[in-house]
Design a protein around this motif. Structure first.
Motif, PDB file in Angstrom:
ATOM      1  N   ILE A   1      29.403  33.503  42.747  1.00  0.00           N
ATOM      2  CA  ILE A   1      30.844  33.484  42.502  1.00  0.00           C
ATOM      3  C   ILE A   1      31.161  34.513  41.416  1.00  0.00           C
ATOM      4  CG2 ILE A   1      32.841  32.082  41.867  1.00  0.00           C
ATOM      5  CD1 ILE A   1      31.421  31.160  44.403  1.00  0.00           C
ATOM      6  N   PRO A   2      32.022  35.502  41.689  1.00  0.00           N
ATOM      7  CA  PRO A   2      32.343  36.514  40.666  1.00  0.00           C
ATOM      8  C   PRO A   2      32.941  35.860  39.421  1.00  0.00           C
ATOM      9  CG  PRO A   2      33.162  37.172  42.836  1.00  0.00           C
ATOM     10  CD  PRO A   2      32.719  35.753  42.966  1.00  0.00           C
ATOM     11  N   GLU A   3      32.434  36.222  38.269  1.00  0.00           N
ATOM     12  CA  GLU A   3      32.895  35.602  37.024  1.00  0.00           C
ATOM     13  C   GLU A   3      34.230  36.177  36.580  1.00  0.00           C
ATOM     14  OE1 GLU A   3      31.300  34.843  32.429  1.00  0.00           O
ATOM     15  OE2 GLU A   3      29.961  35.676  33.964  1.00  0.00           O
ATOM     16  N   GLY A   4      35.166  35.302  36.238  1.00  0.00           N
ATOM     17  CA  GLY A   4      36.449  35.724  35.692  1.00  0.00           C
ATOM     18  C   GLY A   4      37.410  36.319  36.695  1.00  0.00           C
ATOM     19  N   GLN A   5      37.144  36.200  37.966  1.00  0.00           N
ATOM     20  CA  GLN A   5      38.002  36.802  38.987  1.00  0.00           C
ATOM     21  C   GLN A   5      39.134  35.855  39.377  1.00  0.00           C
ATOM     22  OE1 GLN A   5      36.252  39.039  42.286  1.00  0.00           O
ATOM     23  NE2 GLN A   5      37.348  37.719  43.714  1.00  0.00           N
ATOM     24  N   ILE A   6      40.327  36.399  39.526  1.00  0.00           N
ATOM     25  CA  ILE A   6      41.469  35.630  40.002  1.00  0.00           C
ATOM     26  C   ILE A   6      41.754  36.036  41.445  1.00  0.00           C
ATOM     27  CG2 ILE A   6      43.930  35.163  39.713  1.00  0.00           C
ATOM     28  CD1 ILE A   6      43.577  35.694  36.739  1.00  0.00           C
ATOM     29  N   CYS A   7      41.753  35.059  42.347  1.00  0.00           N
ATOM     30  CA  CYS A   7      41.996  35.306  43.766  1.00  0.00           C
ATOM     31  C   CYS A   7      43.430  34.905  44.095  1.00  0.00           C
ATOM     32  CB  CYS A   7      41.000  34.508  44.605  1.00  0.00           C
ATOM     33  SG  CYS A   7      41.232  34.669  46.390  1.00  0.00           S
TER      34      CYS A   7
ATOM     35  N   LYS B   1      38.654  27.740  55.455  1.00  0.00           N
ATOM     36  CA  LYS B   1      37.749  28.864  55.183  1.00  0.00           C
ATOM     37  C   LYS B   1      37.075  28.626  53.838  1.00  0.00           C
ATOM     38  CE  LYS B   1      37.612  33.912  54.831  1.00  0.00           C
ATOM     39  NZ  LYS B   1      38.381  35.162  54.984  1.00  0.00           N
ATOM     40  N   SER B   2      35.808  28.976  53.739  1.00  0.00           N
ATOM     41  CA  SER B   2      35.049  28.710  52.524  1.00  0.00           C
ATOM     42  C   SER B   2      35.615  29.452  51.312  1.00  0.00           C
ATOM     43  CB  SER B   2      33.589  29.118  52.718  1.00  0.00           C
ATOM     44  OG  SER B   2      32.904  29.104  51.479  1.00  0.00           O
ATOM     45  N   TRP B   3      35.769  28.725  50.206  1.00  0.00           N
ATOM     46  CA  TRP B   3      36.200  29.353  48.955  1.00  0.00           C
ATOM     47  C   TRP B   3      35.169  30.347  48.457  1.00  0.00           C
ATOM     48  CZ3 TRP B   3      37.447  23.755  47.330  1.00  0.00           C
ATOM     49  CH2 TRP B   3      38.741  23.407  47.754  1.00  0.00           C
ATOM     50  N   PHE B   4      33.896  30.111  48.749  1.00  0.00           N
ATOM     51  CA  PHE B   4      32.858  31.050  48.328  1.00  0.00           C
ATOM     52  C   PHE B   4      33.052  32.396  49.010  1.00  0.00           C
ATOM     53  CE2 PHE B   4      30.246  26.932  48.205  1.00  0.00           C
ATOM     54  CZ  PHE B   4      30.657  26.651  46.917  1.00  0.00           C
ATOM     55  N   ASP B   5      33.405  32.350  50.304  1.00  0.00           N
ATOM     56  CA  ASP B   5      33.669  33.600  51.018  1.00  0.00           C
ATOM     57  C   ASP B   5      34.922  34.281  50.468  1.00  0.00           C
ATOM     58  OD1 ASP B   5      31.460  33.221  52.616  1.00  0.00           O
ATOM     59  OD2 ASP B   5      32.588  32.344  54.283  1.00  0.00           O
ATOM     60  N   MET B   6      35.981  33.501  50.233  1.00  0.00           N
ATOM     61  CA  MET B   6      37.228  34.072  49.711  1.00  0.00           C
ATOM     62  C   MET B   6      36.999  34.778  48.380  1.00  0.00           C
ATOM     63  SD  MET B   6      40.201  31.272  50.432  1.00  0.00           S
ATOM     64  CE  MET B   6      40.233  30.307  51.927  1.00  0.00           C
ATOM     65  N   ALA B   7      36.135  34.191  47.543  1.00  0.00           N
ATOM     66  CA  ALA B   7      35.894  34.755  46.218  1.00  0.00           C
ATOM     67  C   ALA B   7      35.205  36.114  46.286  1.00  0.00           C
ATOM     68  CB  ALA B   7      35.046  33.790  45.388  1.00  0.00           C
ATOM     69  N   ASN B   8      34.564  36.397  47.409  1.00  0.00           N
ATOM     70  CA  ASN B   8      33.813  37.645  47.541  1.00  0.00           C
ATOM     71  C   ASN B   8      34.453  38.610  48.530  1.00  0.00           C
ATOM     72  OD1 ASN B   8      31.116  37.429  45.946  1.00  0.00           O
ATOM     73  ND2 ASN B   8      31.352  35.417  46.903  1.00  0.00           N
ATOM     74  N   GLU B   9      35.688  38.330  48.939  1.00  0.00           N
ATOM     75  CA  GLU B   9      36.402  39.199  49.857  1.00  0.00           C
ATOM     76  C   GLU B   9      37.673  39.723  49.206  1.00  0.00           C
ATOM     77  OE1 GLU B   9      35.158  36.742  53.932  1.00  0.00           O
ATOM     78  OE2 GLU B   9      37.214  36.710  53.196  1.00  0.00           O
ATOM     79  N   SER B  10      38.282  40.695  49.831  1.00  0.00           N
ATOM     80  CA  SER B  10      39.567  41.199  49.358  1.00  0.00           C
ATOM     81  C   SER B  10      40.619  40.105  49.520  1.00  0.00           C
ATOM     82  CB  SER B  10      39.989  42.442  50.155  1.00  0.00           C
ATOM     83  OG  SER B  10      39.056  43.491  49.992  1.00  0.00           O
ATOM     84  N   ASP B  11      41.580  40.074  48.604  1.00  0.00           N
ATOM     85  CA  ASP B  11      42.623  39.059  48.665  1.00  0.00           C
ATOM     86  C   ASP B  11      43.481  39.222  49.925  1.00  0.00           C
ATOM     87  OD1 ASP B  11      41.661  38.219  46.280  1.00  0.00           O
ATOM     88  OD2 ASP B  11      43.434  38.688  45.099  1.00  0.00           O
TER      89      ASP B  11
END
Length: 299
Positions: A133-139, A169-179
């Motif tokens: 999970i990217p640290e400090g990222q706002i999705c 959809k998985s939050w883990f995937d969302m955290a690592n994809e473009s918004d």
């Protein structure tokens, strides 16, 4: 899985947390009685039956201090959970999801609790942390609790079904994809004295609220984050209103589903002996979780 009942009614916080928020410093409610705010007809009917819509300014300040105190009390309990992960040596082998089932109106528009689709009630917290999970990222991708299902399956290395009827959809995937701000977030409500079923579509900058039997509402959350200006009657937004209603109807038939909800509620009441029996049991049986100071009495 840990489920905390606070912050929730009854609004009674332990003294050490209640005292963090001086009652006299609490703000007036958003769109309170003195603001000249005119509630939507659906909301006006709900307010007529809502216990708390007639709170005095002093009662509101006390309730707000208690609510914030309960938020801090809950945060302290979350800290204990995270400490336990550290003590047990599991922090590096854990993903943590922090979220809520609904928000709190906290007196806004005369409402306490949930029951509506304004941001106070529907804009819930979501924090995901841990491996990958990217640290400090706002999705900024709109998401709902429907997405918890594929997220937890993925965490357990279980294949996620591709059934179109399961839109999560998985939050883990969302955290690592473009918004994807144009992703649709959907919500519906049929409970707690609601005059009729209500439905929400959030997509991009707009939020559309559909009420069965009442005029809808449309808000531009970028230009109007406080949801003060309903655009549903503005001809300039007629096409937007039409498009968002169409999005809603690809998900649900509002009238049919509201009827199903009402029929299910009536059947449940009948199975419990009818309205008079149900109301008698509500009067004689506590339906609230005990306040924090009383928990030890139950152990």
């Amino acid at each position: 899985f840990v489920s905390f009942v606070t912050p929730h009614s009854p609004l009674m916080a332990p003294d050490e947390f209640f005292d963090l928020y001086p009652v006299d410093d609490m703000p007036a409610p958003k769109f309170g009685a003195e603001s000249g705010f005119k509630p939507h007809p659906w909301l006006a009917r709900l307010l007529s039956q809502n216990a708390g819509s007639d709170a005095t300014p002093e009662q509101h300040r006390i309730a707000m201090a208690a609510y914030l105190g309960l938020c801090s009390f809950m945060d302290a309990q979350v800290g204990r959970v995270l400490d336990a992960l550290d003590i047990s040596g599991q922090r590096d082998n854990a993903r943590v999801i922090y979220t809520s089932d609904h928000g709190e109106n906290a007196g806004a528009r005369g409402m306490w609790g949930k029951s509506v689709h304004y941001e106070e009630a529907t804009g819930i917290p979501l924090i995901v942390a841990g491996a990958d999970i990217p640290e400090g990222q706002i999705c900024t991708t709109p998401t709902t609790l429907v997405d918890a299902f594929p997220t937890i399956l993925q965490a357990a290395d279980i294949a996620i079904p591709t059934d179109a009827a399961l839109p999560g959809k998985s939050w883990f995937d969302m955290a690592n994809e473009s918004d994807d701000p144009e992703r649709i977030a959907f919500s519906e409500y049929h409970a707690s004295r609601s005059p009729s079923g209500s439905y929400m579509i959030r997509k991009g900058r707009f939020k559309y609220i559909h009420y069965v039997g009442f005029q809808p509402e449309l808000f531009d959350l970028e230009a109007d984050p406080e949801e003060a200006d309903d655009l549903s009657g503005d001809p300039a937004y007629a096409e937007t209103l039409k498009a968002y209603e169409a999005h809603l109807r690809t998900i649900v038939d509002p009238i049919a589903v509201d009827r199903q909800a009402n029929d299910a509620q009536k059947a449940l009441i009948i199975s419990r002996g009818g309205p008079e029996e149900v109301m008698a049991n509500l009067v004689t049986t506590s339906h609230h979780t005990p306040v924090p100071d009383d928990v030890e009495d139950l152990l």
